[in-house]
Design an enzyme around this catalytic site. Structure first.
Site, PDB file in Angstrom:
ATOM      1  N   HIS A   8       0.830  -1.208   0.000  1.00 54.15           N
ATOM      2  CA  HIS A   8       0.000   0.000   0.000  1.00 54.15           C
ATOM      3  C   HIS A   8       0.868   1.263   0.000  1.00 54.15           C
ATOM      4  O   HIS A   8       0.624   2.192  -0.778  1.00 54.15           O
ATOM      5  CB  HIS A   8      -0.929   0.000   1.214  1.00 54.15           C
ATOM      6  CG  HIS A   8      -1.694   1.280   1.396  1.00 54.15           C
ATOM      7  ND1 HIS A   8      -2.702   1.669   0.538  1.00 54.15           N
ATOM      8  CD2 HIS A   8      -1.585   2.279   2.317  1.00 54.15           C
ATOM      9  CE1 HIS A   8      -3.186   2.840   0.934  1.00 54.15           C
ATOM     10  NE2 HIS A   8      -2.529   3.234   2.010  1.00 54.15           N
ATOM     11  N   SER A  55     -14.941   6.737  10.300  1.00 52.71           N
ATOM     12  CA  SER A  55     -14.277   5.440  10.190  1.00 52.71           C
ATOM     13  C   SER A  55     -15.241   4.415  10.758  1.00 52.71           C
ATOM     14  O   SER A  55     -15.718   4.564  11.888  1.00 52.71           O
ATOM     15  CB  SER A  55     -12.972   5.395  10.982  1.00 52.71           C
ATOM     16  OG  SER A  55     -12.096   6.403  10.547  1.00 52.71           O
ATOM     17  N   THR A  59      -4.170   0.720   5.411  1.00 57.48           N
ATOM     18  CA  THR A  59      -4.749  -0.083   4.342  1.00 57.48           C
ATOM     19  C   THR A  59      -3.910  -1.329   4.101  1.00 57.48           C
ATOM     20  O   THR A  59      -2.691  -1.241   3.991  1.00 57.48           O
ATOM     21  CB  THR A  59      -4.795   0.747   3.049  1.00 57.48           C
ATOM     22  OG1 THR A  59      -5.483   1.955   3.334  1.00 57.48           O
ATOM     23  CG2 THR A  59      -5.504   0.000   1.937  1.00 57.48           C
TER      24      THR A  59
HETATM   25 MN    MN Z   1      -5.993   4.621   6.949  1.00 62.09          MN
END
Ligand code: MN
Length: 424
Positions: free
Chosen positions: A142, A266, A358
């Protein structure tokens, strides 16, 4: 202390559907509102929610050192602060009570009525009152992809990345449980030719496929936690969608990093799966080269084999899996992250949440964000209904799922889902 609750031969007297994320070997912890509008701490077996507050009042945890109201709370923070020994005693006891050969609750109709709920009778809440939330950046794939897209493909990975588990302090107020809608954010974006920034609803709304771990109170201010002790301080994990507005992020992130492009929402899955329940799924992490500094060196298999999926479901439509990744791709482990977080004496508290960053794998279908999957919109994804996505549309629902599986048992997390509403 033995993890008897993990015994793969155990079966419950509660019905567990095939391929359920919640066999008797899981025993996650969550907080829910009951049909009587009572908030309680609970667990889940199959599709049955179990009220631990009611069980405690009925005497099922006799012999374990717990305060009377430990489960009659709107968060797990105090229970988590009781420490790993107590988590294990309680989880083992729950397993014993629901074992198919255990009479007791199984044969007590009045007690069952007070303790057991179907899922449509409850409403899941946030499991912890998150004091502080930190998001790491622990997947090498990522970090490399984002470095290529946002900066420079020739020097995608900055020199500190292989030395430090990079992270930043996020915001906890906008962490929400699965099922809560997400409002498309409004903000500033990069100026065009005239030099004036754009302003309006984000056009590049994205998900980030992450997991997060929840800590107990680990260390007094000024002390640190070693990498060997780190896992004793991790209660469990949830799925974590770190919603991101890429156009807002791209304009604001230099020099101090993410801000309004990240902190509007989130989403987490509401059941915390304990680190103990994940123990059978330990695997080696990626080789670390260069060798980390001594305080970050960790022996043995430090990662966990958790299959991860990201799914887009258009309004009223069919689900399309857009990413298949795995938690085992993490370059920096949770223990390394926790040791690094406290090495300067920063104190962690019960209920703190640490996002992994991620989690992208090595292949193009294992990238954990639309930014990477579509390479910033260059290669749109076609959904099952024929429509295309570069990023996430209004009325789309994004669902994260995760599970571990071996020949004997499957342990999962349930859904981490959020529907995008148009900007205000
Ligand atoms: Mn993040």
């Amino acid at each position: 202390m033995p993890l008897t609750a993990n015994d793969p031969t155990r079966k419950s007297w509660i019905d567990v559907p095939e391929n359920s994320d919640f066999p008797i070997q899981n025993i996650p912890f969550g907080v829910f509102l009951t049909r009587d509008d009572v908030i309680t701490i609970g667990t889940r077996i199959g599709d049955t929610a179990i009220d631990l507050g009611a069980m405690h009042q009925l005497g099922y945890f006799k012999g374990i050192d717990l305060t009377d109201d430990i489960f009659l709370q709107d968060s797990l923070n105090d229970f988590i602060a009781d420490g790993r020994k107590t988590w294990r005693l309680v989880r083992n006891r729950i397993s014993d009570i629901f074992l198919h050969t255990s009479p007791g609750l199984r044969d007590d109709k009045e007690h069952r009525k007070k303790v057991l709920f179907s899922l449509d009778e409850i409403e899941m809440q946030l499991p912890v009152d998150v004091g502080d939330y930190t998001d790491f950046y622990a997947s090498k794939e990522h970090a490399t992809n984002v470095g290529s897209l946002f900066r420079d493909p020739e020097n995608a990975l900055l020199p500190n990345w292989l030395r430090i588990p990079i992270g930043y302090h996020g915001r906890s107020s906008s962490i929400i449980p699965s099922g809560t809608p997400v409002r498309r954010p409004v903000g500033q974006t990069k100026p065009g030719e005239d030099g004036v920034p754009g302003f309006g609803a984000s056009k590049l709304l994205d998900f980030e496929l992450e997991m997060a771990f929840i800590t107990t109170a680990t260390n007094d201010l000024g002390k640190r936690v070693s990498v060997e002790e780190a896992e004793d301080n991790i209660f469990g994990l949830v799925l974590f969608n770190d919603w991101s507005a890429r156009d807002i992020q791209a304009w604001e992130y230099v020099p101090l990093g993410p801000f309004l492009g990240k902190n509007f929402a989130s989403t987490i899955s509401p059941w915390i799966v304990t680190l103990d329940a994940l123990e059978p799924f330990r695997v080696d992490g990626p080789a670390q080269d260069p060798e980390p500094l001594p305080y970050l060196q960790q022996e043995g298999p430090k990662n966990f084999d958790i299959h991860l999926q990201a799914i887009i479901q258009p309004d009223g439509g069919e689900e399309t899996v857009v990413a298949n990744s795995n938690f085992k791709y993490m370059y920096w482990s949770m223990a390394q992250q926790l040791a690094h977080h406290t090495v300067n004496g920063c104190n962690l508290r019960s209920g703190d949440m640490m996002g992994s960053g991620t989690i992208s794998g090595p292949t193009k279908d294992s990238y954990g964000s639309m930014l990477e999957l579509t390479w910033r919109g260059q290669n749109p994804i076609t959904l099952k209904d024929g429509s295309q996505r570069k990023f996430i549309n209004d009325e789309d629902t994004v669902i994260l799922r995760g599970y571990c599986e071996n020949d004997n048992v499957r342990i999962g997390f349930g859904d981490c889902s959020g529907k995008v509403l148009p900007a205000n």
